[in-house]
Design an enzyme around this catalytic site. Structure first.
Site, PDB file in Angstrom:
ATOM      1  N   ASP A 143       0.835  -1.203   0.000  1.00 40.54           N
ATOM      2  CA  ASP A 143       0.000   0.000   0.000  1.00 40.54           C
ATOM      3  C   ASP A 143       0.870   1.254   0.000  1.00 40.54           C
ATOM      4  OD1 ASP A 143      -2.357   1.434   0.017  1.00 40.54           O
ATOM      5  OD2 ASP A 143      -2.552   1.408   2.204  1.00 40.54           O
ATOM      6  N   CYS A 203     -23.054  -5.312   2.419  1.00 34.71           N
ATOM      7  CA  CYS A 203     -22.067  -4.231   2.536  1.00 34.71           C
ATOM      8  C   CYS A 203     -22.606  -2.917   1.986  1.00 34.71           C
ATOM      9  CB  CYS A 203     -20.774  -4.623   1.816  1.00 34.71           C
ATOM     10  SG  CYS A 203     -20.932  -4.950   0.041  1.00 34.71           S
ATOM     11  N   CYS A 207     -23.517   0.558   4.745  1.00 34.05           N
ATOM     12  CA  CYS A 207     -22.615   1.714   4.720  1.00 34.05           C
ATOM     13  C   CYS A 207     -23.307   2.962   5.277  1.00 34.05           C
ATOM     14  CB  CYS A 207     -22.131   1.977   3.293  1.00 34.05           C
ATOM     15  SG  CYS A 207     -20.992   3.389   3.196  1.00 34.05           S
ATOM     16  N   CYS A 250     -13.385   2.833   9.311  1.00 32.37           N
ATOM     17  CA  CYS A 250     -14.724   2.269   9.475  1.00 32.37           C
ATOM     18  C   CYS A 250     -14.689   0.826   8.989  1.00 32.37           C
ATOM     19  CB  CYS A 250     -15.740   3.076   8.664  1.00 32.37           C
ATOM     20  SG  CYS A 250     -17.436   2.428   8.721  1.00 32.37           S
ATOM     21  N   CYS A 257     -20.477  -8.263   6.225  1.00 33.12           N
ATOM     22  CA  CYS A 257     -20.251  -9.289   5.201  1.00 33.12           C
ATOM     23  C   CYS A 257     -20.313 -10.682   5.810  1.00 33.12           C
ATOM     24  CB  CYS A 257     -18.892  -9.079   4.539  1.00 33.12           C
ATOM     25  SG  CYS A 257     -18.476 -10.357   3.326  1.00 33.12           S
TER      26      CYS A 257
END
Length: 381
Positions: A143, A203, A207, A250, A257
């Protein structure tokens, strides 16, 4: 040659397990099929203020341009749930939202910085490969560069892209980190797996800010993880109530899921939660001086946002607590103590928070929020 390459990959998998990785895969470097989707996402402005994504453009989908000579990408995933995590952990995490005067830090960020952990272990893995095959060209990523991590992971059999855009594995859910080694070694690619989300939209529905605008399409500008971590400016007022008491990241789309019923705890102690970041009153977290913030977050991922954004995030959460009639005088006193903070960003969010009353609440972080019995438990097939 193919047999020799397969043997090398088998050895790499053994070494990777010894280093704490959960799975290893190999992807090719032709990601041209992903370019139109990346271009459309950028054109829509869904990357928000993450200007580096636009600056790097299609280099993300072209590994051989990023690291000349690359012919294969070794992908790795590492589970990050803390060791000892119990089976009902998703319900435990959702219950934190019902304690609005306490701050919630995303699960992945409660321990040591994953960048440090994965980068170090990926380099050790590269060193093991070099000892076996001789010197070779490579570069390690976690990342940390323009890399299409999820796309490479999916192509190399690490899982499939869920509707929340994260990678999902049938036996491990999505609670894992991804890392890559770009190689100038030609290794046989791993077989990708088929998607298993079916008609499930847990999902999307969960949100708090409705950031998942369509299956597999995320508007980062609305995502709480983006707003509390990547975004360095003022958080849009319309989205502040839905942030609730989430002060760094978050996890809601992952908690909802059903595949995360199978998420596995890490074998490493690095991801154990630091006590100062779990079950802590917002008023206490807001009272941290910059020196204390740096000390408490040393070696962890939270430090990257800095003290100013930390105060911004906690101020929003304190305002949401006041809007729900929680926090009391401790919350209000903590906010008033920083009403004249040198940072205009902090002052603005403190003023907003102090203006919140139970009658001013609209969503307060509870949009589409299930009770523990509503959490999906049966995966799609």
């Amino acid at each position: 040659m193919v047999g020799s390459s397969q043997r090398i990959v088998s050895r790499i998998r053994e070494w990777a397990r010894e280093l704490g990785f959960s799975q290893i895969g190999v992807a090719g470097v032709d990601l041209s099929a992903a370019e139109p989707g990346l271009q459309a996402w950028l054109a829509a402005g869904f990357h928000g203020s993450m200007h580096y994504m636009e600056a790097h453009g299609l280099r993300r989908a072209r590994p051989a341009e990023l690291v000349p000579g690359t012919v294969s990408v070794l992908t790795a995933r590492m589970d990050y749930l803390p060791a000892g995590t119990e089976q009902g952990w998703r319900s435990v995490e959702f219950e934190r939202l019902d304690r609005p005067a306490e701050g919630i830090v995303s699960l992945y960020a409660r321990g040591r910085d994953y960048h440090k952990v994965l980068r170090s272990r990926l380099q050790k893995l590269a060193d093991r490969i070099a000892a076996e095959v001789g010197p070779f060209g490579h570069r390690v990523f976690t990342d940390s560069a323009p890399v299409l991590e999820a796309e490479l992971a999916a192509r190399s059999g690490q899982g499939w892209r869920g509707k929340h855009t994260l990678v999902l594995h049938r036996e491990a859910g999505s609670m894992f980190f991804l890392g890559e080694i770009y190689l100038d070694l030609a290794l046989p690619p791993s077989e990708p797996v088929t998607p298993h989300c079916g008609q499930c939209r847990a999902c999307i529905d969960i949100c708090p800010t409705q950031a998942i605008v369509a299956p597999g399409r995320l508007d980062a500008r609305r995502c709480i993880s983006y707003l509390t971590i990547e975004h360095d400016g003022s958080i849009p007022e319309a989205l502040r109530p839905a942030i609730g008491n989430r002060i760094y990241g978050c996890d809601d789309c992952q908690l909802a899921c059903p595949w995360n019923k199978f998420a596995r705890p890490s074998t490493l102690a690095d991801f154990a939660a630091r006590p100062a970041l779990v079950d802590q009153p917002l008023a206490v977290l807001f009272g941290w001086s910059e020196a204390e913030f740096l000390r408490r977050t040393e070696g962890g991922p939270i430090r990257r946002i800095g003290h100013e954004r930390w105060l911004r995030n906690v101020a929003v959460a304190l305002g949401n607590a006041l809007a729900r009639g929680e926090g009391g005088e401790a919350a209000r006193a903590a906010l008033q103590a920083r009403a004249d903070h040198p940072s205009a960003l902090v002052r603005e969010h403190v003023a907003w928070a102090l203006a919140q009353t139970p009658t001013s609440a609209s969503a307060n972080g509870r949009l589409a929020m299930p009770s523990s019995v509503d959490i999906a438990t049966r995966p799609a097939t």
